[in-house]
Each structure stands twice: as structure tokens, then as C-alpha cells.
Scaffold this active site. Structure first.
Site, PDB file in Angstrom:
ATOM      1  N   ASN A   1      -1.355  13.754   3.788  1.00 18.53           N
ATOM      2  CA  ASN A   1      -0.240  14.056   4.164  1.00 18.53           C
ATOM      3  C   ASN A   1       1.091  14.360   3.277  1.00 18.53           C
ATOM      4  O   ASN A   1       1.125  13.391   2.503  1.00 18.53           O
ATOM      5  CB  ASN A   1       0.426  12.660   5.181  1.00 18.53           C
ATOM      6  CG  ASN A   1       1.664  12.581   5.887  1.00 18.53           C
ATOM      7  OD1 ASN A   1       2.506  13.736   5.556  1.00 18.53           O
ATOM      8  ND2 ASN A   1       2.113  11.556   5.977  1.00 18.53           N
TER       9      ASN A   1
ATOM     10  N   GLY B   1       3.169   4.046  -0.468  1.00 19.88           N
ATOM     11  CA  GLY B   1       3.931   4.546  -1.439  1.00 19.88           C
ATOM     12  C   GLY B   1       4.307   3.607  -2.609  1.00 19.88           C
ATOM     13  O   GLY B   1       5.214   3.677  -3.377  1.00 19.88           O
TER      14      GLY B   1
HETATM   15  P1  13P Z   1       0.776   6.911   0.121  1.00 22.02           P
HETATM   16  O1  13P Z   1      -0.526   7.317  -0.127  1.00 22.02           O
HETATM   17  O2  13P Z   1       1.741   7.526  -0.723  1.00 22.02           O
HETATM   18  O3  13P Z   1       0.901   5.479  -0.026  1.00 22.02           O
HETATM   19  O4  13P Z   1       1.315   7.234   1.633  1.00 22.02           O
HETATM   20  C1  13P Z   1       0.509   6.837   2.606  1.00 22.02           C
HETATM   21  C2  13P Z   1       1.008   7.529   3.797  1.00 22.02           C
HETATM   22  O5  13P Z   1       1.983   7.081   4.282  1.00 22.02           O
HETATM   23  C3  13P Z   1       0.145   8.438   4.358  1.00 22.02           C
HETATM   24  O6  13P Z   1       0.626   9.003   5.754  1.00 22.02           O
END
Ligand code: 13P
Length: 251
Positions: free
Chosen positions: A9, A170
Site C-alpha cells: 500500500n 507506521g
Molecule cells: P506501515 O507498514 O507503514 O506500518 O503501514 C501499514 C499499513 O497501513 C498498510 O496498509
């Protein structure tokens, strides 16, 4: 037999030029890996370009959102029909959509319905907030989201579920493999209540939240977890290809 799936994503990252470059970088590495389904979800504006670049490759394409009306006076929105021409998958109900754009389970339900109608494969996200997790409400929250998001829908054949604890997105603070597996197992049980055990055995459920090459094994070695929904690390070729490769070695 559930085919392992890794979805990137890209969120609101990459200009068209950057998307082009990233796909060109990833394509060769990803195409060498067998046994794992790979999906990338660039921003809307890059879908058409990326679609051309992955022709003949094993990479599949997804969008990050849609609006549920077929067409009409909805300035700025993108309809399921427009996407059906462009890509195979769509992410629905991501926590960032819920948090920043006021998406409720009922909106998510409408979006799922609209996506199924045009034959898009959907990746439905659920996940709890930190305070809900700390209050021991994870099960209640995720099964509740699942139930209301799917309310009134016939068995959705082309559905993938993603468990993304919001506190892990994140933040660099991923869930542990065993905790994630526990919650994914609860999600599968809830799915069985709605659609029967057989269908629940077939539905793929991903984990998402700070997945990298350092921790992917911890998730995909779990019995209930069928792959990952990757944010930040999907924007780096070494990371994304590495995640897919390690998954192919485990699953
Ligand atoms: P991260 O891998 O950056 O933590 O994001 C996860 C996410 O929201 C994927 O849809």
C-alpha cells in the site's frame, strides 16, 4: 489451500515518475519469486501508467479506495466502474480512511457492496486503537468492525481481510506474531459465524503494521496469517522484494 499474498500500500506517496521508477525496479525481482501473489496499490493517478508497466508480469494492481456510487456529481471521487477497468484489487476501510476521512462501518459496507458489484477483489481492513488494545477490547472492536462492514452481504468470494492494529501502523512497533495470530484467528471465527466454517478456512487474512524484512517471518510462519499488507516498506525495492521472497520460503 490459501495462496500467500503480499500487498504493498503505497498510500499518498510517489509522483507518476517515481511510481514508474519504483515498478521498474521491483518488477524483475518480484517476477523471479513464485508461490506468492503480489499486489501493489499506487495512488489513483499512477494506476494507468503502472498497469502498462506490469503487463506480462506476475504483479497485480490494486487501488487504495473508491466511492460507492457508480457515477454522478461527486466531485473528486473515483467510482468502482472506473477502477474495474484499471485494476483487480481495492483496499477498503483502511484505518487512515476511517481516522482522517470519517469512514464508518456503514460507509465501508456500501463500498464493499459497490466493489463486489463490478467484480473488484477487496481487501477489507480492520484494527483496534492503542487505547482499545490496552483496555482488552481488541476482540470486540475487530469482530464488531467485521460484522458491521459485512452486514447483509452475501458470501463475498473475492474478499481478503487485513488485520491492522492502528498502533502498529507506521510506528515501527509491530504486533508480535503470536498476538497477531490470535486476533486473526478470532477474525476467522467471526467470519465462520457469518459465512460458515468452510468459507472461513478459505478466506485469506493478512497482518499489517510496521512489516519489514526484519519481522515478516514472524508473521507468515503463523498458521492463521496468510501474508501482509505493507505500507512504508513497500516503497523500497529491497524491502518489498525481500518480504515477498521470505514469504515464499516459509509458506
Ligand atoms: P506501515 O507498514 O507503514 O506500518 O503501514 C501499514 C499499513 O497501513 C498498510 O496498509
Amino acid at each position: 489451500m490459501r495462496v500467500p499474498l503480499i500487498v504493498g500500500n503505497w498510500k499518498m506517496h510517489t509522483t507518476i515518475g517515481e511510481a514508474r521508477q519504483l515498478v521498474n525496479e521491483m518488477r524483475l525481482g518480484l517476477d523471479k519469486i513464485e508461490g506468492v501473489e503480489k499486489v501493489i496499490c499506487p495512488p489513483f493517478v499512477s494506476l494507468a501508467v503502472v498497469k502498462e508497466l506490469i503487463k506480462g508480469s506476475s504483479i497485480k494492481l490494486g487501488a487504495q479506495n473508491l466511492y460507492f456510487a457508480e457515477k454522478g456529481a461527486y466531485t473528486g471521487e473515483v467510482s468502482p466502474l472506473m477502477l474495474a477497468d484499471l485494476c483487480e484489487f481495492v483496499i477498503i476501510g483502511h484505518s487512515e480512511r476511517r481516522q482522517y476521512f470519517g469512514e464508518t462501518d456503514s460507509i465501508v459496507n456500501n463500498k464493499l457492496r459497490a466493489a463486489f458489484k463490478v467484480g473488484l477483489k477487496t481487501i477489507l481492513c480492520v484494527g483496534e486503537r492503542l487505547e482499545e488494545n490496552e483496555a482488552g477490547k481488541t476482540k470486540e472492536v475487530v469482530t464488531g468492525q467485521l460484522k458491521s462492514s459485512l452486514a447483509g452481504l452475501d458470501y463475498p468470494q473475492d474478499l481478503v481481510l487485513a488485520y491492522e492494529p492502528i498502533w502498529a501502523i507506521g510506528t515501527g512497533r509491530a504486533a508480535t506474531g503470536s498476538k497477531a495470530n490470535e486476533t486473526v484467528s478470532l477474525i476467522r471465527q467471526q467470519f465462520a459465524e457469518s459465512y460458515g466454517k468452510e468459507n472461513a478456512r478459505e478466506v485469506r487474512i493478512l497482518y499489517g503494521g510496521s512489516v519489514t524484512t526484519d519481522n515478516i517471518v514472524e508473521f507468515v510462519e503463523q498458521s492463521e496469517i496468510d501474508g501482509a499488507l505493507v505500507g512504508g516498506a513497500s516503497l523500497r525495492t529491497d524491502q518489498f522484494v525481500g518480504i515477498v521472497k521470505q514469504t515464499s520460503e516459509i509458506k
